[in-house]
Design an enzyme around this catalytic site. Structure first.
Site, PDB file in Angstrom:
ATOM      1  N   ALA A  32       1.011  -1.254  -0.064  1.00  0.00           N
ATOM      2  CA  ALA A  32       0.076  -0.163   0.071  1.00  0.00           C
ATOM      3  C   ALA A  32       0.825   1.257  -0.003  1.00  0.00           C
ATOM      4  O   ALA A  32       0.772   2.085   0.904  1.00  0.00           O
ATOM      5  CB  ALA A  32      -1.098  -0.041   1.101  1.00  0.00           C
ATOM      6  N   LEU A  33       1.661   1.388  -1.098  1.00  0.00           N
ATOM      7  CA  LEU A  33       2.996   2.151  -0.934  1.00  0.00           C
ATOM      8  C   LEU A  33       2.399   3.683  -1.084  1.00  0.00           C
ATOM      9  O   LEU A  33       1.327   3.995  -1.965  1.00  0.00           O
ATOM     10  CB  LEU A  33       3.878   1.747  -1.937  1.00  0.00           C
ATOM     11  CG  LEU A  33       4.596   0.749  -1.753  1.00  0.00           C
ATOM     12  CD1 LEU A  33       5.615   0.319  -3.086  1.00  0.00           C
ATOM     13  CD2 LEU A  33       5.334   0.295  -0.435  1.00  0.00           C
ATOM     14  N   GLY A  36       5.854   8.358   0.962  1.00  0.00           N
ATOM     15  CA  GLY A  36       6.979   8.214   2.151  1.00  0.00           C
ATOM     16  C   GLY A  36       7.866   6.748   1.873  1.00  0.00           C
ATOM     17  O   GLY A  36       8.906   7.255   1.738  1.00  0.00           O
ATOM     18  N   HIS A  37       6.986   5.864   1.080  1.00  0.00           N
ATOM     19  CA  HIS A  37       7.865   4.757   0.925  1.00  0.00           C
ATOM     20  C   HIS A  37       8.727   5.068  -0.358  1.00  0.00           C
ATOM     21  O   HIS A  37       9.935   4.713  -0.649  1.00  0.00           O
ATOM     22  CB  HIS A  37       6.824   3.516   0.516  1.00  0.00           C
ATOM     23  CG  HIS A  37       6.131   2.939   1.685  1.00  0.00           C
ATOM     24  ND1 HIS A  37       4.769   3.223   1.748  1.00  0.00           N
ATOM     25  CD2 HIS A  37       6.556   2.281   2.542  1.00  0.00           C
ATOM     26  CE1 HIS A  37       4.331   2.519   2.600  1.00  0.00           C
ATOM     27  NE2 HIS A  37       5.077   2.093   3.360  1.00  0.00           N
ATOM     28  N   GLY A 147      11.162   4.968   7.845  1.00  0.00           N
ATOM     29  CA  GLY A 147      10.635   6.184   7.891  1.00  0.00           C
ATOM     30  C   GLY A 147      10.463   6.802   9.299  1.00  0.00           C
ATOM     31  O   GLY A 147      10.210   5.871  10.221  1.00  0.00           O
ATOM     32  N   SER A 186      -0.259   4.225   4.948  1.00  0.00           N
ATOM     33  CA  SER A 186      -0.805   3.224   4.227  1.00  0.00           C
ATOM     34  C   SER A 186      -2.351   3.216   4.849  1.00  0.00           C
ATOM     35  O   SER A 186      -3.505   3.041   4.020  1.00  0.00           O
ATOM     36  CB  SER A 186      -0.316   1.821   4.361  1.00  0.00           C
ATOM     37  OG  SER A 186       0.982   1.978   3.731  1.00  0.00           O
ATOM     38  N   ARG A 187      -2.647   3.517   5.910  1.00  0.00           N
ATOM     39  CA  ARG A 187      -3.946   3.289   6.681  1.00  0.00           C
ATOM     40  C   ARG A 187      -4.667   4.614   6.188  1.00  0.00           C
ATOM     41  O   ARG A 187      -6.085   4.455   6.586  1.00  0.00           O
ATOM     42  CB  ARG A 187      -3.644   3.419   8.330  1.00  0.00           C
ATOM     43  CG  ARG A 187      -3.260   1.869   8.652  1.00  0.00           C
ATOM     44  CD  ARG A 187      -3.038   1.798  10.258  1.00  0.00           C
ATOM     45  NE  ARG A 187      -2.774   0.544  10.749  1.00  0.00           N
ATOM     46  CZ  ARG A 187      -1.466   0.206  10.705  1.00  0.00           C
ATOM     47  NH1 ARG A 187      -0.356   0.983  10.682  1.00  0.00           N
ATOM     48  NH2 ARG A 187      -1.285  -1.263  11.375  1.00  0.00           N
TER      49      ARG A 187
END
Ligand code: PAF
Length: 281
Positions: A32-33, A36-37, A147, A186-187
């Site tokens: 669920a990138l 940030g990723h 992160g 992701s949430r």
């Protein structure tokens, strides 16, 4: 971009890469990138010769069944953005591949795991440490990127590396935020439109709280912040803490040249959000 599902194939490919003298950068994820990723991937791409990502929703770090079941899964899109951002290899194991037998490791991170996320999510950091150690054993990266939104996790990983004498450099990445300040997570995908609109209150409160350091006492700031967030009935605040940025122990008084982190966790509807600001005075 190469995609692997087994430990064997991943190791074989990476052995060749290592034999060629190439520096391996690793970004472990649960998919669920978001930006940030991708920022971590891009930094790894700048600093290393070969970038590896993993996508594995690690069941043993979830202390809440519903959170695990509802964790967003967007594999196709994840693969597309990884490739676009020059990831060379993505490791996507099944649960059986990572955990063929019983999981019995029990890490002790002392006081670091007894506060905040550790206190409110029992077993969470043990699950994180187990999977990260396994992933490090498989990938054997020179550098690994995490992160700062998960600030406590970052400190736990640094401690894991120190305790286990792992030969990997841990590189922190700054929290990436939406335009309105909400920390990317992701949430966030699980927030309703209404919840998404009020979610930035958390970061706004953190910023205002940071502005009060060192004039106000930590206790006063925490009390003020609790009231701000509780004034919105949609939020249920789990914790709001001002801690020493090195050991995460609660701060009673500010001192000159202290480094602090203000951390919070709050439920907004069915979604649990965390955020923090780091203060280097
Ligand atoms: O931060 C995460 O996404 C996870 O905790 C990690 C580090 C990938 C371990 O499962």
């Amino acid at each position: 971009m190469q995609e692997t599902k087994t430990i064997r194939t991943t190791r074989d490919i990476l052995k060749d890469v290592r034999d060629q003298g190439r520096i391996i950068g690793f970004v472990p994820t649960m998919g669920a990138l978001h930006e940030g990723h991708l920022e971590l991937i891009r930094t790894a791409d700048k600093e290393c010769d070969f970038v590896v990502a993993s996508i594995f929703v690690n069941p043993i770090q979830f202390n809440n069944r519903e959170d695990l079941e509802k964790y967003p899964r967007t594999l196709e899109e994840d693969l597309r953005v990884l490739e676009k951002n020059h990831c060379h290899l993505v490791f996507i194991p099944e649960v059986e591949e990572m955990y063929p037998g019983e999981v019995s490791e029990d890490y002790d991170f002392g006081k670091l795991e007894k506060v905040m996320e550790g206190k409110h999510r029992p077993g969470h950091f043990n699950g994180v440490a187990i999977v990260v150690k396994k992933l490090f054993d498989i990938v054997e990266p020179d550098k690994a990127y995490f992160g700062q939104k998960d600030y406590q996790q970052l400190l736990i990983i640094q401690k894991l590396v120190e305790k286990e004498n792992l030969d990997v450099e841990i590189i922190p990445g700054s929290t990436v935020r939406e335009k309105d300040g909400l920390a990317m997570s992701s949430r966030n995908k699980r927030l309703t439109q209404e919840e998404r609109q009020i979610a930035p209150l958390l970061y706004q409160t953190l910023l205002k709280a940071a502005d009060m350091v060192p004039e106000k006492k930590p206790g006063e700031i925490i009390e003020w912040a609790r009231q701000q967030i509780s004034a919105q009935p949609e939020f249920s605040l789990e914790y709001f803490e001002i801690a020493d940025a090195g050991d995460l122990l609660p701060v009673k008084n500010f001192i000159n040249n202290g480094n602090y982190v203000i951390c919070l966790a709050a439920h907004l509807g069915n979604v649990r959000l965390i955020d923090n600001v780091i203060i280097n005075s």
